[in-house]
Each structure stands twice: as C-alpha cells, then as structure tokens.
Design an enzyme around this catalytic site. Structure first.
Site: not given
Ligand code: PBG
Length: 324
Positions: A121, A194, A204, A216, A247, A273
């Site tokens: 991504c 996830k 993001r 997604r 996650k 995050s």
């Molecule tokens: C996708 C990815 C995401 C996160 C890390 N890698 C999720 C996404 O955007 O769908 C999110 C991590 C976070 O929020 O700390 N490869």
C-alpha cells in the site's frame, strides 16, 4: 454475619501486590515501528502522531542507538518511497528504501532484530495492498509481487518477514518463495487477523497510503466478526506462519484471547496509530495521566494474551519501566 472472602488481604501493600502480580511488562515484549524515507537530512514529525518521525537513513542513528540502549530487542521498518506506481515496483527493488534501511540497521546493530512489513500500500499509486485491475484487488497476481517483496527483504538481511496485506494464500506463497531462495530459517509473522479499522487513520497520513478508490473491506476483516478470525488464523498456521498478529489491539482483546487459547504459536498485538494518537491527544490536553494510561493499556494487551506488542509507545514505555 455470613462469611465472605477477604480479597483485600493480598492487596494490602506494595510488597504483597508485587508478589502476586500475574503479568509484568518488559522491554522484551516490544517491537518498535520506524518510518524510513528516501533522501537526506530528513527528521520530520508526523503531525497526527506526536513523537513519531520520518527518518532518512543519515538521520536515524540516534533513534537506533536509543532503541538498543533501552533494551528493546526489535524494530519493524515501514518504507515511505518517493515514487509509486500501479504495481508497487519500489516495494521489491534491491535499492528500495526498506531494503536499504534493513542493510543499514543490520550493519550498525547486528543484534537488533529487524522485521520487514510486507505489503504494497505504501508503494502503489492507488494505495491498495495488492494489484488493482478494473477497480478490483486481484489476489493471485498480488501474491506474486508480495513474494518478490518478501524475498528482497530477506536478501537485504531482514530477520523476520511480517506480511500485512491480507491476500488469501500469502503465507503459502511467501514461505515457498523464501524457501526457494534459501531462507528456510526466516520466520513469518502473519498479520492473519487484520480488521478493516478506522484506527489506522494516522498511519495512513504517516505512510501516505490512503486508498485512492474504494476501501480495504474486500481483504481486511469485518470488525463485527470473531469466528472468522479463527478461520484466518487456522489457514495461516496450516500455511506455515510462525507467529500471528492481531491488529488493531485495544478494541480486539477478545480476539487476542481466543487465538491464544486456541493456538500454540506466539500471538502479537499491533497497538495501532489511532490508539497511540488518541492517548497523545488526551495527554496533551491534560485529560489523562499518560504514563499510567500507556502502561495500563500495554499490560492489558499482555494480560489478554499477547506475547509481543508492536507499539509506537515502546521507547517511552521502556524508559518508564526502567525508572520504575
Ligand atoms: C497496511 C498497513 C496498515 C498499517 C500498517 N500497515 C493498515 C492500513 O492502512 O490498512 C496500520 C498501522 C497503524 O495504524 O499503526 N499494510
């Protein structure tokens, strides 16, 4: 008076509370995420994630030294490349930002355990975790590119591959690719479970990976489902996953617990995050005691069953634990 239990006997002072404490946090529990960018002279704070920075490799030494000095055994690297294209080719380039970063970190700190996030991504111009065709994310073609990405990360020196793309069959494909390339000893931490979560918002921003069309939900899981998580985990274990990731963490502690009870491989929680930013924002307002809340939350994830916690709080938590 009818008899009753005296639970307070074992809470009467700090010594006895320490003696009967069931879970202890340690820096060994933490995996620290790092965002690496191309270029030089860059050390830029992510606006929505106070305390989290983008680093170009020439600026990252102090951060690495600090992680090692605090006794945190592991980092996971997220690349934010300069150029993106439809197929995410910079994800598997030998001189891609993550490949360069893996080499750099392993050279400076050979004993720091380096994980590579295997996803597309951040590297695709449409921001999806796989290859897009006519507005759909096509599974099997994505596997081919994800496998190339994982192999290139292992070749750069990654100690563990952590695929987070949620395509079906990614563990089989990546395991086969790693084995064929001679990396039979490189473990896979599968983001088996996830969810399509709103808690990823600040990441993001940080990774410039917001999908440019759609969302997604055709590959990440529906937050309403729990049994589906067991099916996902079961497939990934059968395909050869060495560890499992749940996650996000906080809103999914029931899932962590169910995986822990059902399967005998290590379970890891991703304290994402949005969870981090909520605490930072409330702390900045003076509405919560940040240290107490962070340690309570991390303890909660561990109590739920997480052996490892991937968290942006890792450095500060390790420092607070040391200070007692
Ligand atoms: C996708 C990815 C995401 C996160 C890390 N890698 C999720 C996404 O955007 O769908 C999110 C991590 C976070 O929020 O700390 N490869």
């Amino acid at each position: 008076m009818r008899s009753f239990d005296r639970h307070r006997r074992l809470r009467s002072g700090e010594a006895i509370r320490r003696m009967v404490r069931e879970h202890q946090l340690s820096p060994d529990d933490f995996i620290y995420p790092l965002f690496v960018v191309e270029g030089t002279g860059i050390r830029r704070e992510v606006p929505s994630m106070p305390g989290v920075f983008h680093y170009s490799l020439d600026q990252i030494d102090d951060e690495l030294d600090e992680v090692v000095e605090l006794g945190i055994p592991s980092v996971i690297l997220f690349g934010v490349p300069e150029s993106k294209d439809a197929c995410g080719t910079s994800a598997y380039a030998d001189d891609g930002i993550v490949q360069q970063a893996i080499r750099y970190v392993k050279e400076r700190h050979p004993s720091l355990y380096v994980m590579a996030d295997t996803c597309l991504c951040q590297y695709t111009d449409h921001g999806h975790c796989g290859v897009a065709e006519d507005g759909e994310i096509v599974n099997d073609e994505s596997l081919r590119i994800l496998t190339k990405t994982a192999v290139s990360q292992a070749q750069a020196g990654a100690d563990m591959i952590a695929p987070s793309n949620m395509m079906d069959g990614f563990v089989t494909a990546i395991r086969e690719g790693l084995d064929e390339a001679g990396f039979v000893q490189t473990p896979i931490l599968s983001y088996a479970v996830k969810y399509a979560s709103a808690f990823y918002g600040p990441f993001r921003d940080a990774a410039h990976s917001t999908p440019q069309f759609g969302d997604r939900r055709t590959y990440q899981m529906d937050p309403a489902n729990a049994r589906e998580a067991l099916r996902e985990a079961e497939s990934d274990i059968a395909e050869g996953a060495d560890m499992l990731m749940v996650k996000p963490g906080m809103a999914y502690m029931d899932i962590i617990r169910r995986l822990k009870e059902r399967f005998d491989i290590p379970v890891c929680a991703y304290n994402v995050s949005g969870e981090y930013s909520m605490i930072k924002a409330a702390a900045q307002q003076g509405w919560i005691d940040e240290q107490a809340v962070v340690l309570e939350m991390l303890t909660g994830l561990k109590r739920a069953g997480a052996e490892l916690i991937l968290t942006y709080h890792a450095k500060e938590a390790a420092r607070w634990l040391r200070e007692g």
